[in-house]
Design a protein around this motif. Structure first.
Motif, PDB file in Angstrom:
ATOM      1  N   PRO A 166       0.825  -1.207   0.000  1.00 46.69           N
ATOM      2  CA  PRO A 166       0.000   0.000   0.000  1.00 46.69           C
ATOM      3  C   PRO A 166       0.867   1.267   0.000  1.00 46.69           C
ATOM      4  CG  PRO A 166      -0.716  -1.514   1.712  1.00 46.69           C
ATOM      5  CD  PRO A 166       0.589  -2.027   1.179  1.00 46.69           C
ATOM      6  N   THR A 167       0.333   2.327  -0.557  1.00 41.43           N
ATOM      7  CA  THR A 167       1.016   3.620  -0.565  1.00 41.43           C
ATOM      8  C   THR A 167       1.314   4.063   0.861  1.00 41.43           C
ATOM      9  OG1 THR A 167      -0.178   4.200  -2.562  1.00 41.43           O
ATOM     10  CG2 THR A 167       0.822   6.008  -1.347  1.00 41.43           C
ATOM     11  N   GLY A 168       2.510   4.583   1.073  1.00 41.24           N
ATOM     12  CA  GLY A 168       2.869   5.125   2.384  1.00 41.24           C
ATOM     13  C   GLY A 168       3.606   4.180   3.295  1.00 41.24           C
TER      14      GLY A 168
END
Length: 139
Positions: free
Chosen positions: A39-41
């Motif tokens: 996931p992003t982040g």
């Protein structure tokens, strides 16, 4: 000639097989969910790196592991006491596995994590006699 009844039986059998395939591919083990990718982040070092453990803004924990994309690791144990967080994995065996290296993210809900999140997590792969202690990154 195929009758209407036979078509219905064939369609029903195909639906059952399709559902079984989806279930075997999405087996999250003790995790609340499991999905391919990162996931992003969530900071990761790249393919083949150590697992990444990240406290998400909603209080859940995301654990990113690396393995075959067709036979991703399955979470077999999750334990947190506020002082320690331990996650164990086994390799899934869906028959023949691809020889690639892909990320898989396992999510453990905020309710299971609790209010106190330690600074490090222990990630283990008992079948390989491997245990890693990794920093829990934060948003």
């Amino acid at each position: 000639m195929i009758t209407g009844r036979t078509r219905r039986y064939v369609a029903a059998a195909a639906s059952v097989v399709f559902a079984a395939v989806l279930t075997s591919c999405s087996d999250a083990g003790v995790a609340d969910s499991r999905a391919p990718g990162v996931p992003t982040g969530i900071p990761v070092d790249g393919p083949g790196a150590e697992p990444a453990v990240h406290l998400q803004s909603d209080g859940s924990i995301a654990v990113v592991t690396w393995g075959s994309s067709s036979c991703p690791p399955t979470a077999t144990a999750f334990d947190t006491t506020g002082e320690s967080l331990v996650v164990s994995f086994s390799t899934s065996s869906n028959g023949v596995c691809t020889a690639d290296l892909a990320a898989t993210t396992h999510i453990f809900s905020a309710d299971r994590v609790g209010d106190t999140v330690p600074l490090e997590a222990t990630v283990s792969y008992p079948e390989f006699d491997e245990t890693l202690v990794v920093e829990i990154t934060r948003p």
